[in-house]
Design a protein around this motif. Structure first.
Motif, PDB file in Angstrom:
ATOM      1  N   ALA A 114     -50.436  65.960 103.141  1.00 22.03           N
ATOM      2  CA  ALA A 114     -49.305  65.184 102.431  1.00 22.03           C
ATOM      3  C   ALA A 114     -49.597  65.042 101.055  1.00 22.03           C
ATOM      4  O   ALA A 114     -50.870  65.366 100.631  1.00 22.03           O
ATOM      5  N   PRO A 115     -48.712  64.884 100.095  1.00 24.89           N
ATOM      6  CA  PRO A 115     -48.872  65.075  98.704  1.00 24.89           C
ATOM      7  C   PRO A 115     -49.616  63.534  98.378  1.00 24.89           C
ATOM      8  O   PRO A 115     -49.537  62.465  99.208  1.00 24.89           O
ATOM      9  N   VAL A 116     -50.349  63.946  97.330  1.00 23.79           N
ATOM     10  CA  VAL A 116     -51.126  62.672  96.871  1.00 23.79           C
ATOM     11  C   VAL A 116     -50.401  61.922  95.572  1.00 23.79           C
ATOM     12  O   VAL A 116     -50.355  62.497  94.674  1.00 23.79           O
ATOM     13  N   PRO A 117     -49.759  60.933  95.904  1.00 23.43           N
ATOM     14  CA  PRO A 117     -48.804  60.240  94.825  1.00 23.43           C
ATOM     15  C   PRO A 117     -49.781  59.714  93.945  1.00 23.43           C
ATOM     16  O   PRO A 117     -50.707  59.238  93.975  1.00 23.43           O
ATOM     17  N   VAL A 118     -49.382  60.120  92.623  1.00 23.38           N
ATOM     18  CA  VAL A 118     -49.537  59.430  91.414  1.00 23.38           C
ATOM     19  C   VAL A 118     -48.798  58.725  90.416  1.00 23.38           C
ATOM     20  O   VAL A 118     -47.414  58.840  90.915  1.00 23.38           O
ATOM     21  N   THR A 119     -49.194  58.242  89.230  1.00 25.78           N
ATOM     22  CA  THR A 119     -47.789  57.793  88.427  1.00 25.78           C
ATOM     23  C   THR A 119     -47.519  58.967  87.484  1.00 25.78           C
ATOM     24  O   THR A 119     -48.346  59.916  87.133  1.00 25.78           O
ATOM     25  N   TYR A 120     -46.263  59.266  87.534  1.00 19.47           N
ATOM     26  CA  TYR A 120     -45.639  60.147  86.771  1.00 19.47           C
ATOM     27  C   TYR A 120     -45.202  59.762  85.380  1.00 19.47           C
ATOM     28  O   TYR A 120     -44.028  59.092  85.222  1.00 19.47           O
ATOM     29  N   ALA A 121     -46.054  59.443  84.354  1.00 21.65           N
ATOM     30  CA  ALA A 121     -45.524  58.960  82.980  1.00 21.65           C
ATOM     31  C   ALA A 121     -44.614  59.836  82.473  1.00 21.65           C
ATOM     32  O   ALA A 121     -44.932  61.113  82.573  1.00 21.65           O
ATOM     33  N   GLY A 122     -43.557  59.234  82.020  1.00 20.78           N
ATOM     34  CA  GLY A 122     -42.541  60.097  81.391  1.00 20.78           C
ATOM     35  C   GLY A 122     -41.467  60.856  81.921  1.00 20.78           C
ATOM     36  O   GLY A 122     -40.479  61.216  81.603  1.00 20.78           O
ATOM     37  N   ALA A 123     -41.651  60.497  83.194  1.00 20.06           N
ATOM     38  CA  ALA A 123     -40.593  61.316  84.248  1.00 20.06           C
ATOM     39  C   ALA A 123     -39.269  60.283  84.408  1.00 20.06           C
ATOM     40  O   ALA A 123     -39.619  58.979  84.626  1.00 20.06           O
ATOM     41  N   ASP A 124     -38.038  60.667  84.460  1.00 19.25           N
ATOM     42  CA  ASP A 124     -36.994  59.821  84.852  1.00 19.25           C
ATOM     43  C   ASP A 124     -37.031  59.605  86.170  1.00 19.25           C
ATOM     44  O   ASP A 124     -36.342  58.670  86.889  1.00 19.25           O
ATOM     45  N   VAL A 125     -36.903  60.913  86.928  1.00 16.17           N
ATOM     46  CA  VAL A 125     -36.705  60.904  88.335  1.00 16.17           C
ATOM     47  C   VAL A 125     -37.810  61.684  88.878  1.00 16.17           C
ATOM     48  O   VAL A 125     -38.286  62.724  88.389  1.00 16.17           O
ATOM     49  N   ILE A 126     -38.229  61.182  90.102  1.00 16.81           N
ATOM     50  CA  ILE A 126     -39.288  62.023  91.068  1.00 16.81           C
ATOM     51  C   ILE A 126     -38.420  62.334  92.173  1.00 16.81           C
ATOM     52  O   ILE A 126     -37.804  61.813  92.791  1.00 16.81           O
ATOM     53  N   ARG A 148     -43.381  54.985  95.361  1.00 19.83           N
ATOM     54  CA  ARG A 148     -42.712  53.825  95.031  1.00 19.83           C
ATOM     55  C   ARG A 148     -43.530  52.880  94.175  1.00 19.83           C
ATOM     56  O   ARG A 148     -43.168  52.367  92.990  1.00 19.83           O
ATOM     57  N   THR A 149     -44.801  52.563  94.778  1.00 23.06           N
ATOM     58  CA  THR A 149     -45.518  51.471  94.325  1.00 23.06           C
ATOM     59  C   THR A 149     -46.238  51.991  92.844  1.00 23.06           C
ATOM     60  O   THR A 149     -46.260  51.056  92.229  1.00 23.06           O
ATOM     61  N   LEU A 150     -46.492  53.089  92.712  1.00 24.87           N
ATOM     62  CA  LEU A 150     -47.254  53.892  91.583  1.00 24.87           C
ATOM     63  C   LEU A 150     -46.164  54.087  90.677  1.00 24.87           C
ATOM     64  O   LEU A 150     -46.625  54.123  89.555  1.00 24.87           O
ATOM     65  N   ASN A 151     -44.796  54.131  90.868  1.00 25.26           N
ATOM     66  CA  ASN A 151     -43.859  54.367  89.923  1.00 25.26           C
ATOM     67  C   ASN A 151     -42.829  53.599  90.103  1.00 25.26           C
ATOM     68  O   ASN A 151     -41.622  53.910  90.222  1.00 25.26           O
ATOM     69  N   PRO A 152     -42.982  52.163  89.485  1.00 18.76           N
ATOM     70  CA  PRO A 152     -41.901  51.083  90.000  1.00 18.76           C
ATOM     71  C   PRO A 152     -40.704  51.231  89.249  1.00 18.76           C
ATOM     72  O   PRO A 152     -39.926  50.826  89.610  1.00 18.76           O
ATOM     73  N   ALA A 153     -40.904  51.941  87.848  1.00 20.26           N
ATOM     74  CA  ALA A 153     -39.580  51.854  87.160  1.00 20.26           C
ATOM     75  C   ALA A 153     -39.143  53.225  86.982  1.00 20.26           C
ATOM     76  O   ALA A 153     -38.054  53.460  86.031  1.00 20.26           O
ATOM     77  N   THR A 154     -39.528  54.387  87.954  1.00 21.87           N
ATOM     78  CA  THR A 154     -38.997  55.679  87.841  1.00 21.87           C
ATOM     79  C   THR A 154     -38.057  55.712  89.052  1.00 21.87           C
ATOM     80  O   THR A 154     -38.349  55.128  90.149  1.00 21.87           O
ATOM     81  N   LEU A 155     -36.991  56.427  88.818  1.00 20.36           N
ATOM     82  CA  LEU A 155     -35.961  56.344  89.712  1.00 20.36           C
ATOM     83  C   LEU A 155     -36.623  57.449  90.952  1.00 20.36           C
ATOM     84  O   LEU A 155     -37.354  58.447  90.680  1.00 20.36           O
ATOM     85  N   ILE A 156     -36.344  57.136  92.185  1.00 21.43           N
ATOM     86  CA  ILE A 156     -36.926  58.419  93.205  1.00 21.43           C
ATOM     87  C   ILE A 156     -35.770  58.799  93.852  1.00 21.43           C
ATOM     88  O   ILE A 156     -34.973  58.119  94.468  1.00 21.43           O
ATOM     89  N   ALA A 157     -35.667  60.224  94.082  1.00 20.09           N
ATOM     90  CA  ALA A 157     -34.568  60.825  94.866  1.00 20.09           C
ATOM     91  C   ALA A 157     -35.056  61.582  95.850  1.00 20.09           C
ATOM     92  O   ALA A 157     -36.037  62.334  95.643  1.00 20.09           O
ATOM     93  N   VAL A 158     -34.287  61.529  97.014  1.00 17.40           N
ATOM     94  CA  VAL A 158     -35.121  62.077  98.286  1.00 17.40           C
ATOM     95  C   VAL A 158     -34.138  63.147  98.888  1.00 17.40           C
ATOM     96  O   VAL A 158     -32.653  62.747  99.140  1.00 17.40           O
ATOM     97  N   ASP A 159     -34.312  64.330  99.046  1.00 16.15           N
ATOM     98  CA  ASP A 159     -33.651  65.233  99.891  1.00 16.15           C
ATOM     99  C   ASP A 159     -34.044  64.830 101.402  1.00 16.15           C
ATOM    100  O   ASP A 159     -35.015  65.337 101.599  1.00 16.15           O
ATOM    101  N   ALA A 160     -32.836  64.367 101.927  1.00 11.36           N
ATOM    102  CA  ALA A 160     -33.218  64.377 103.591  1.00 11.36           C
ATOM    103  C   ALA A 160     -32.059  65.005 104.353  1.00 11.36           C
ATOM    104  O   ALA A 160     -31.814  64.532 105.281  1.00 11.36           O
TER     105      ALA A 160
END
Ligand SMILES: *Cc1c(COP(=O)(O)O)cnc(C)c1O
Length: 349
Positions: A114-126, A148-160
């Motif tokens: 699994a990927p290891v989630p980190v905080t992506y400073a400066g990203a608008d969208v993950i 989500r928890t590590l990037n509360p202010a960043t949009l998350i977009a998911v290809d499902a």
């Protein structure tokens, strides 16, 4: 021929009846500004909410494809920078499409982990691919929650694309979700489904992009009237409405999908030595797409014999072309069809 191709794939058996109804009722000729179309959109929205447990405030749009959604995320929601976390061909393609439009950073991870989630400073969208159709891996709700928890202010977009309609997605863990109908929805190819959270719409306003016919701001403006910004695939919207009306809830569908997946996993893990799941780590295996690995000569033989026996299997994808094939575990497949394919596979174990 029974299609186990992971998209376009087997359609739900009832679709032919819905199509006949659409012709008889004149749905195939209606205008997309008509009251009849608006009613179909409204009803489809209500059924989608009910059957797929979409949270209040999340909005639903009809677009042409999942690929189009990659561009919508870049154009309408990114502003300057997106980060793309992927382990396979579809996530990589999304990154490439985005990189032509915005600053897009790739972050690859190993498919056995699994990927290891980190905080992506400066990203608008993950940008995440929940179900990587090319190699049969998925991101669990737990992993999505960590992003989500590590990037509360960043949009998350998911290809499902190859899981929506087949598994119960944790909608609240992301802001944008999209899919196309020819995978788990069991419908003919040619339409995309886009879901947005209130935060995504808020971001669209901040970005303010209105340069494109498919700018999210237009999609939303038209949705408020139960219309679309261009002539949509009215027939498929109707088929989706009919299909959702007849479908079980997503929890019930997911139970069946997971049970079928488990049978396949037991088969390849314990009964077969020549053919095995490409993904060894059980916690990252997709429930809806299986990638099966073997020696290239065995894989070639399985595929050619399968086609003679009336089964269409998915080709290996990208770097896995020669030594894997794929099996869709989509809900529209009948239990009897899966049993037949498993019987057939016994010849190669
Ligand atoms: C199939 C697929 C796509 C592309 O879908 P289109 O409808 O062809 O745009 C994108 N992402 C994933 C994960 C897919 O499986």
């Amino acid at each position: 021929m029974i299609s186990f191709y992971p998209g376009p794939s087997r359609i739900y058996p009832k679709v032919s009846r819905y199509m006949a109804d659409a012709c008889r009722e004149g749905v195939v000729s209606i205008n997309h500004r008509s009251a009849m179309f608006m009613d179909i959109y409204r009803q489809t929205d209500a059924l989608f909410r009910q059957k797929l447990k979409l949270p209040d405030g999340y909005t639903l749009y009809f677009v042409s494809s999942a690929t189009e959604c990659w561009e919508i995320v870049a154009q309408s929601l990114t502003g300057s920078k997106s980060v793309h976390i992927f382990n396979g061909a579809f996530g990589q393609k999304w990154h490439r499409y985005a990189a032509r439009l915005v600053q897009a950073l790739p972050a690859e991870f190993d498919l056995q982990q699994a990927p290891v989630p980190v905080t992506y400073a400066g990203a608008d969208v993950i940008c995440l691919t929940q179900n990587e159709t090319s190699n049969g891996t998925q991101l669990t709700p737990g992993v999505l929650k960590k992003f989500r928890t590590l990037n509360p202010a960043t949009l998350i977009a998911v290809d499902a694309t190859s899981s929506m309609g087949g598994i119960d997605l944790p909608w609240q863990q992301a802001d944008v979700w999209f899919a196309s109908v020819q995978k788990c929805f069991g419908l003919p190819a040619g339409m995309g489904i886009l879901v947005c959270s209130p935060a995504a719409l808020h971001r669209a306003e901040t970005v303010g992009n209105t340069n494109h016919y498919n700018s999210l701001l237009y999609l939303e403006e038209m949705r408020q009237k139960w219309q679309t910004s261009y002539t949509p695939n009215v027939l498929t919207v109707y088929l989706l409405m009919r299909s959702l009306a007849d479908s079980k809830t997503i929890e019930q569908i997911q139970v069946a999908v997971k049970n079928r997946f488990k049978k396949w996993a037991v088969f390849f893990d314990t009964k077969s030595t020549q053919l095995n799941l490409l993904v060894q780590n059980k916690t990252v295996r997709s429930f809806t797409v299986l990638a099966i690995k073997g020696q290239p000569d065995v894989v070639t033989k399985v595929k050619s014999e399968a086609s003679k026996a009336g089964f269409l299997l998915g080709e290996g994808y990208g770097i896995w072309k020669e030594n894997t094939f794929r099996i869709a575990n989509f809900p529209a497949l009948k239990r009897s069809e899966i049993a037949k394919l498993m019987d057939f596979m016994y010849r190669f174990i």
